[in-house]
Scaffold this motif. Sequence first.
Motif, PDB file in Angstrom:
ATOM      1  N   THR A 181     -52.069  -6.492   6.286  1.00  0.00           N
ATOM      2  CA  THR A 181     -51.211  -7.335   5.448  1.00  0.00           C
ATOM      3  C   THR A 181     -49.961  -7.741   6.221  1.00  0.00           C
ATOM      4  OG1 THR A 181     -51.933  -6.245   3.411  1.00  0.00           O
ATOM      5  CG2 THR A 181     -49.849  -7.443   3.318  1.00  0.00           C
ATOM      6  N   VAL A 182     -49.587  -9.005   6.093  1.00  0.00           N
ATOM      7  CA  VAL A 182     -48.300  -9.503   6.576  1.00  0.00           C
ATOM      8  C   VAL A 182     -47.554 -10.051   5.361  1.00  0.00           C
ATOM      9  CG1 VAL A 182     -47.110 -11.143   8.066  1.00  0.00           C
ATOM     10  CG2 VAL A 182     -49.233 -10.068   8.846  1.00  0.00           C
ATOM     11  N   ALA A 183     -46.403  -9.465   5.061  1.00  0.00           N
ATOM     12  CA  ALA A 183     -45.600  -9.894   3.915  1.00  0.00           C
ATOM     13  C   ALA A 183     -44.182 -10.160   4.392  1.00  0.00           C
ATOM     14  CB  ALA A 183     -45.597  -8.810   2.830  1.00  0.00           C
ATOM     15  N   TRP A 184     -43.506 -11.131   3.785  1.00  0.00           N
ATOM     16  CA  TRP A 184     -42.131 -11.435   4.180  1.00  0.00           C
ATOM     17  C   TRP A 184     -41.368 -11.995   2.998  1.00  0.00           C
ATOM     18  CZ3 TRP A 184     -46.383 -14.225   5.561  1.00  0.00           C
ATOM     19  CH2 TRP A 184     -46.401 -15.592   5.256  1.00  0.00           C
ATOM     20  N   PHE A 185     -40.043 -11.978   3.127  1.00  0.00           N
ATOM     21  CA  PHE A 185     -39.184 -12.446   2.040  1.00  0.00           C
ATOM     22  C   PHE A 185     -37.874 -12.941   2.619  1.00  0.00           C
ATOM     23  CE2 PHE A 185     -39.576  -7.841   2.300  1.00  0.00           C
ATOM     24  CZ  PHE A 185     -38.314  -7.461   2.691  1.00  0.00           C
ATOM     25  N   THR A 186     -37.159 -13.715   1.819  1.00  0.00           N
ATOM     26  CA  THR A 186     -35.945 -14.393   2.270  1.00  0.00           C
ATOM     27  C   THR A 186     -34.703 -13.556   1.950  1.00  0.00           C
ATOM     28  OG1 THR A 186     -35.795 -15.560   0.164  1.00  0.00           O
ATOM     29  CG2 THR A 186     -37.020 -16.643   1.932  1.00  0.00           C
ATOM     30  N   PRO A 187     -33.554 -13.908   2.555  1.00  0.00           N
ATOM     31  CA  PRO A 187     -32.310 -13.205   2.239  1.00  0.00           C
ATOM     32  C   PRO A 187     -32.025 -13.226   0.744  1.00  0.00           C
ATOM     33  CG  PRO A 187     -31.994 -14.627   4.138  1.00  0.00           C
ATOM     34  CD  PRO A 187     -33.348 -14.952   3.588  1.00  0.00           C
ATOM     35  N   GLY A 188     -31.413 -12.153   0.253  1.00  0.00           N
ATOM     36  CA  GLY A 188     -31.085 -12.058  -1.165  1.00  0.00           C
ATOM     37  C   GLY A 188     -32.141 -11.345  -1.983  1.00  0.00           C
ATOM     38  N   THR A 189     -33.296 -11.047  -1.383  1.00  0.00           N
ATOM     39  CA  THR A 189     -34.366 -10.346  -2.080  1.00  0.00           C
ATOM     40  C   THR A 189     -34.098  -8.840  -2.036  1.00  0.00           C
ATOM     41  OG1 THR A 189     -35.965 -12.044  -1.402  1.00  0.00           O
ATOM     42  CG2 THR A 189     -36.859  -9.942  -2.174  1.00  0.00           C
ATOM     43  N   ILE A 190     -33.830  -8.237  -3.171  1.00  0.00           N
ATOM     44  CA  ILE A 190     -33.754  -6.780  -3.205  1.00  0.00           C
ATOM     45  C   ILE A 190     -35.172  -6.252  -3.014  1.00  0.00           C
ATOM     46  CG2 ILE A 190     -33.174  -4.753  -4.585  1.00  0.00           C
ATOM     47  CD1 ILE A 190     -31.126  -6.444  -6.067  1.00  0.00           C
ATOM     48  N   HIS A 191     -35.352  -5.339  -2.073  1.00  0.00           N
ATOM     49  CA  HIS A 191     -36.689  -4.846  -1.770  1.00  0.00           C
ATOM     50  C   HIS A 191     -36.695  -3.333  -1.609  1.00  0.00           C
ATOM     51  CE1 HIS A 191     -34.637  -6.055   1.928  1.00  0.00           C
ATOM     52  NE2 HIS A 191     -35.352  -5.139   2.570  1.00  0.00           N
ATOM     53  N   ARG A 192     -37.861  -2.792  -1.935  1.00  0.00           N
ATOM     54  CA  ARG A 192     -38.035  -1.342  -1.920  1.00  0.00           C
ATOM     55  C   ARG A 192     -39.492  -1.044  -1.565  1.00  0.00           C
ATOM     56  NH1 ARG A 192     -39.181   2.170  -7.312  1.00  0.00           N
ATOM     57  NH2 ARG A 192     -38.857   4.259  -6.461  1.00  0.00           N
ATOM     58  N   LEU A 193     -39.706  -0.282  -0.508  1.00  0.00           N
ATOM     59  CA  LEU A 193     -41.057   0.087  -0.115  1.00  0.00           C
ATOM     60  C   LEU A 193     -41.541   1.291  -0.919  1.00  0.00           C
ATOM     61  CD1 LEU A 193     -40.848  -0.422   3.730  1.00  0.00           C
ATOM     62  CD2 LEU A 193     -42.454  -1.559   2.186  1.00  0.00           C
ATOM     63  N   VAL A 194     -42.791   1.226  -1.351  1.00  0.00           N
ATOM     64  CA  VAL A 194     -43.447   2.335  -2.044  1.00  0.00           C
ATOM     65  C   VAL A 194     -44.569   2.839  -1.144  1.00  0.00           C
ATOM     66  CG1 VAL A 194     -44.828   2.998  -4.046  1.00  0.00           C
ATOM     67  CG2 VAL A 194     -42.885   1.450  -4.323  1.00  0.00           C
ATOM     68  N   ASN A 195     -44.579   4.131  -0.864  1.00  0.00           N
ATOM     69  CA  ASN A 195     -45.558   4.741   0.020  1.00  0.00           C
ATOM     70  C   ASN A 195     -46.572   5.519  -0.807  1.00  0.00           C
ATOM     71  OD1 ASN A 195     -46.983   5.983   2.045  1.00  0.00           O
ATOM     72  ND2 ASN A 195     -45.257   7.134   2.887  1.00  0.00           N
ATOM     73  N   ASP A 196     -47.760   4.954  -0.946  1.00  0.00           N
ATOM     74  CA  ASP A 196     -48.821   5.660  -1.660  1.00  0.00           C
ATOM     75  C   ASP A 196     -49.528   6.665  -0.762  1.00  0.00           C
ATOM     76  OD1 ASP A 196     -48.366   4.296  -4.037  1.00  0.00           O
ATOM     77  OD2 ASP A 196     -49.751   2.682  -3.526  1.00  0.00           O
ATOM     78  N   GLN A 197     -49.709   6.284   0.510  1.00  0.00           N
ATOM     79  CA  GLN A 197     -50.389   7.183   1.440  1.00  0.00           C
ATOM     80  C   GLN A 197     -50.186   6.716   2.873  1.00  0.00           C
ATOM     81  OE1 GLN A 197     -54.658   7.391   1.039  1.00  0.00           O
ATOM     82  NE2 GLN A 197     -54.781   9.378   2.058  1.00  0.00           N
ATOM     83  N   GLY A 198     -49.368   7.434   3.638  1.00  0.00           N
ATOM     84  CA  GLY A 198     -49.241   7.215   5.077  1.00  0.00           C
ATOM     85  C   GLY A 198     -48.852   5.816   5.493  1.00  0.00           C
ATOM     86  N   LEU A 199     -47.945   5.161   4.760  1.00  0.00           N
ATOM     87  CA  LEU A 199     -47.610   3.769   5.041  1.00  0.00           C
ATOM     88  C   LEU A 199     -46.778   3.643   6.312  1.00  0.00           C
ATOM     89  CD1 LEU A 199     -47.807   0.849   4.029  1.00  0.00           C
ATOM     90  CD2 LEU A 199     -45.738   1.250   2.675  1.00  0.00           C
ATOM     91  N   GLU A 200     -47.294   2.850   7.253  1.00  0.00           N
ATOM     92  CA  GLU A 200     -46.593   2.568   8.505  1.00  0.00           C
ATOM     93  C   GLU A 200     -46.559   1.060   8.722  1.00  0.00           C
ATOM     94  OE1 GLU A 200     -48.138   4.774  11.782  1.00  0.00           O
ATOM     95  OE2 GLU A 200     -48.117   6.674  10.698  1.00  0.00           O
ATOM     96  N   ILE A 201     -45.418   0.574   9.190  1.00  0.00           N
ATOM     97  CA  ILE A 201     -45.175  -0.865   9.258  1.00  0.00           C
ATOM     98  C   ILE A 201     -44.447  -1.206  10.551  1.00  0.00           C
ATOM     99  CG2 ILE A 201     -43.824  -2.742   8.206  1.00  0.00           C
ATOM    100  CD1 ILE A 201     -44.243  -1.377   5.511  1.00  0.00           C
ATOM    101  N   THR A 202     -44.821  -2.333  11.153  1.00  0.00           N
ATOM    102  CA  THR A 202     -43.973  -2.955  12.165  1.00  0.00           C
ATOM    103  C   THR A 202     -43.092  -3.965  11.447  1.00  0.00           C
ATOM    104  OG1 THR A 202     -45.582  -2.666  13.942  1.00  0.00           O
ATOM    105  CG2 THR A 202     -43.915  -4.364  14.244  1.00  0.00           C
ATOM    106  N   VAL A 203     -41.790  -3.773  11.550  1.00  0.00           N
ATOM    107  CA  VAL A 203     -40.822  -4.602  10.840  1.00  0.00           C
ATOM    108  C   VAL A 203     -40.298  -5.680  11.786  1.00  0.00           C
ATOM    109  CG1 VAL A 203     -38.650  -4.639   9.573  1.00  0.00           C
ATOM    110  CG2 VAL A 203     -40.167  -2.656   9.386  1.00  0.00           C
ATOM    111  N   VAL A 204     -40.336  -6.913  11.335  1.00  0.00           N
ATOM    112  CA  VAL A 204     -39.825  -8.053  12.103  1.00  0.00           C
ATOM    113  C   VAL A 204     -38.639  -8.625  11.328  1.00  0.00           C
ATOM    114  CG1 VAL A 204     -40.371 -10.291  13.110  1.00  0.00           C
ATOM    115  CG2 VAL A 204     -42.145  -8.533  12.950  1.00  0.00           C
ATOM    116  N   MET A 205     -37.482  -8.627  11.953  1.00  0.00           N
ATOM    117  CA  MET A 205     -36.253  -8.993  11.260  1.00  0.00           C
ATOM    118  C   MET A 205     -35.594 -10.206  11.899  1.00  0.00           C
ATOM    119  SD  MET A 205     -34.138  -8.178   8.796  1.00  0.00           S
ATOM    120  CE  MET A 205     -34.572  -6.501   8.376  1.00  0.00           C
TER     121      MET A 205
END
Length: 242
Positions: A71-95
Amino acid sequence: MVSATYHGFPAAVGVSRLTVYDWPTVEGLPGGGTPHLHLTCGEGYVVTAGRGAVQTLTTSGFEETPLEPGTVAWFTPGTIHRLVNDQGLEITVVMQNSGLPEAGDAVLTLPQDLLADPETYAGAVRLPADVPDAEQAKAARVRRDLATRRFLELREATENGDPEPLAAFQRAAAELVRPRLDAWERRWREGAHAAAEATRAQLAALRGKDDTHLTAARVSATGPAARGRFGMCGRLAVYPGI
């Protein structure tokens, strides 16, 4: 004349590797990160392992986007965001705008009294340095839970048709970062703006049958400058100069 060379990471974005916290959350989810927003930076997730979701809150309402490998997901400035980890979630973050997030572009959803001024906010989000890992983890978890409770309040108010709590948070977040804007603009000019201007100069050169910028080609590589750092959403591997 604008230089046709730019040697930073492509488009002056920042990259980090994130292992999302597996500490149970205040409402009983298996794990998750600290809710926050960015004032000027979009953010993207490339999911590399595990399962989970990103919960987002904007003036348009609450959403939950499932995350799984690929999955590739992205959002714009001003978006309050919170990651939920169901099982072993690992991400490469591009900022977007490499350097700005570390310069205070993020504001956590803390109670309104802790957003009163930059000094109060800084004291509320600061993690202790030069202490054992377990003590840093405890402080990071307390900070996350405090922000999560406020996030849940903002979500409830928004879903109940009351926009004012979210608007008040947005106003406070904007006021907190105002003293940093001159420094942010310098970072932007040296990074994302310089990268875009280099592309413009390259297009103009090629249109004029000038390919000399190709002689300045170079290759760069780096490894993490820090591993396991306590970030807002999990343990981070941070790359320098990206």
